[in-house]
Structures are given as structure tokens and as C-alpha cells.
Design a protein around this motif. Structure first.
Motif, mmCIF file in Angstrom:
data_model
loop_
_atom_site.group_PDB
_atom_site.id
_atom_site.type_symbol
_atom_site.label_atom_id
_atom_site.label_comp_id
_atom_site.label_asym_id
_atom_site.label_seq_id
_atom_site.Cartn_x
_atom_site.Cartn_y
_atom_site.Cartn_z
ATOM 1 N N ILE A 186 -6.037 -6.564 -13.986
ATOM 2 C CA ILE A 186 -4.826 -5.923 -14.484
ATOM 3 C C ILE A 186 -4.275 -5.022 -13.385
ATOM 4 N N GLU A 187 -2.965 -5.039 -13.223
ATOM 5 C CA GLU A 187 -2.311 -4.120 -12.301
ATOM 6 C C GLU A 187 -1.420 -3.177 -13.103
ATOM 7 N N TYR A 188 -1.198 -1.991 -12.557
ATOM 8 C CA TYR A 188 -0.403 -0.971 -13.228
ATOM 9 C C TYR A 188 0.798 -0.594 -12.368
ATOM 10 N N LYS A 189 1.820 -0.105 -13.020
ATOM 11 C CA LYS A 189 3.035 0.364 -12.346
ATOM 12 C C LYS A 189 3.510 1.607 -13.088
ATOM 13 N N SER A 245 10.968 4.590 -8.897
ATOM 14 C CA SER A 245 10.023 3.483 -8.999
ATOM 15 C C SER A 245 9.533 3.141 -7.604
ATOM 16 N N SER A 246 8.236 3.271 -7.379
ATOM 17 C CA SER A 246 7.663 2.964 -6.075
ATOM 18 C C SER A 246 7.647 1.468 -5.835
ATOM 19 N N GLU A 247 8.051 1.069 -4.664
ATOM 20 C CA GLU A 247 8.028 -0.341 -4.296
ATOM 21 C C GLU A 247 7.061 -0.592 -3.144
ATOM 22 N N GLU A 248 6.236 0.391 -2.852
ATOM 23 C CA GLU A 248 5.294 0.300 -1.736
ATOM 24 C C GLU A 248 3.927 0.775 -2.234
ATOM 25 N N PRO A 249 2.901 -0.060 -2.104
ATOM 26 C CA PRO A 249 1.589 0.349 -2.639
ATOM 27 C C PRO A 249 0.918 1.419 -1.789
ATOM 28 N N ARG A 250 0.055 2.161 -2.415
ATOM 29 C CA ARG A 250 -0.798 3.141 -1.739
ATOM 30 C C ARG A 250 -2.201 2.992 -2.308
ATOM 31 N N ASP A 251 -3.210 3.149 -1.441
ATOM 32 C CA ASP A 251 -4.605 3.106 -1.865
ATOM 33 C C ASP A 251 -5.119 4.542 -1.906
ATOM 34 N N TYR A 252 -5.390 5.031 -3.096
ATOM 35 C CA TYR A 252 -5.815 6.425 -3.259
ATOM 36 C C TYR A 252 -7.056 6.739 -2.429
ATOM 37 N N LYS A 253 -7.890 5.748 -2.171
ATOM 38 C CA LYS A 253 -9.140 5.970 -1.430
ATOM 39 C C LYS A 253 -8.875 6.485 -0.018
ATOM 40 N N TYR A 265 6.311 6.551 -17.363
ATOM 41 C CA TYR A 265 6.061 5.313 -18.096
ATOM 42 C C TYR A 265 5.036 4.513 -17.294
ATOM 43 N N ILE A 266 3.901 4.225 -17.893
ATOM 44 C CA ILE A 266 2.839 3.458 -17.230
ATOM 45 C C ILE A 266 2.842 2.051 -17.815
ATOM 46 N N PHE A 267 3.008 1.078 -16.969
ATOM 47 C CA PHE A 267 3.040 -0.330 -17.382
ATOM 48 C C PHE A 267 1.811 -1.053 -16.862
ATOM 49 N N LYS A 268 1.471 -2.154 -17.517
ATOM 50 C CA LYS A 268 0.376 -2.986 -17.046
ATOM 51 C C LYS A 268 0.742 -4.449 -17.242
ATOM 52 N N ARG A 269 0.106 -5.296 -16.440
ATOM 53 C CA ARG A 269 0.254 -6.744 -16.593
ATOM 54 C C ARG A 269 -0.909 -7.424 -15.882
#
Length: 152
Positions: free
Chosen positions: A24-27, A47-55, A145-149
Motif C-alpha cells: 500500500i502507498e500513501y499520499k 500536494s507533493s509530487e516528489e517522494p522523500r525517504d524519512y530514513k 487528507y491521507i489517501f491510500k491505494r
């Protein structure tokens, strides 16, 4: 023939009980609406269109190693995001209900578009830092608003 009749229900049982691994991915969509009088604030949907890795920006602190996180803010900041202009809640005459209705229509349009793309609304979280008089020039209402798919 009897062997096949015996094996088919067993095979169906086994296939029916296989757990398929699904990712599952979230947005997150953030709506910031100004509640500063006289229309002086800025209201936006982001709305972010660029991913970030919290790690990459996380450190673990312990009693033995209590060094603070030294992540570079410039590396966390992103340049690619959608910014949708919204109207402020207040103008010179006070609360503008037309502005609230207009914002609702724009946000609903975004939510409907995300639903068409396969996103499902999972959570909604909101908060407010309200305007508290003439000496306070701050005031925002934030909704996330947190979405998932299922990830392709």
C-alpha cells in the motif's frame, strides 16, 4: 477420476487460503486556509509530487549517543509540488461564506480526481491556530487528507 474429484476441493481450498502480498502507498494532501481578517493571509492546497525517504533525515538518539539530528534542511525541502490557490475565510466584511463554499468545491474536485486515480481516503486530520485579536496576526486552519491505494 475419483482422484481428481478428491484433489479439486483440496486445490481450491489451498489456492483460496494463499495470502497475496500487497503493498500500500500513501499520499497526503494539505489544505491551509487563512483565518486572518481583511484577507491578508494566504490559503492553499498543497500536494507533493516528489517522494522523500524519512530514513535519510532520521537519527536515533540514546543515552550514550545524544547527538541531535543534523540533516540539511535544503535536502529535505522539495521543489516539485502542486499548489492550488484557495480563498481566505475573512475579508474586510468578516467571514465570507462564499469563499468557504468555493474552497469546498475546489478541494472536492481534487478529492474526486484522486478517487478516479484509485486513491481511497483513509484519514482526515485538522487543526487550527486561530486569530485571537488585534495583537495576534496569525490564524490558519489546516486539514490533512491521507489517501491510500495498492501500489502498482
Amino acid at each position: 477420476m475419483r482422484l481428481i474429484q478428491f484433489l479439486i476441493p483440496i486445490a481450491l481450498f489451498l489456492v483460496g487460503n494463499i495470502t497475496w502480498s500487497q503493498t500500500i502507498e500513501y499520499k497526503t494532501i494539505t489544505v491551509v486556509e487563512s483565518i486572518i481578517p481583511n484577507g491578508l493571509g494566504r490559503s492553499r492546497m498543497i500536494s507533493s509530487e516528489e517522494p522523500r525517504d524519512y530514513k535519510e533525515f532520521t537519527s536515533s538518539r540514546t543515552a550514550e549517543d545524544d547527538e541531535r539530528n543534523k540533516s540539511d534542511r535544503g535536502e529535505i525541502r522539495l521543489k516539485n509540488f502542486d499548489e492550488t490557490k484557495l480563498l481566505n475565510f475573512f475579508n474586510l466584511g468578516g467571514i465570507r461564506f462564499q469563499n468557504i463554499a468555493a474552497n469546498d468545491a475546489v478541494v472536492t474536485s481534487k478529492l474526486n480526481d484522486l478517487a478516479i486515480q484509485g486513491w481511497e481516503l483513509a484519514f482526515v486530520n485538522s487543526g487550527v491556530e486561530s486569530f485571537s485579536g488585534e495583537s495576534d496576526s496569525n490564524g490558519i486552519f489546516i486539514t490533512r487528507y491521507i489517501f491510500k491505494r495498492l501500489k502498482n
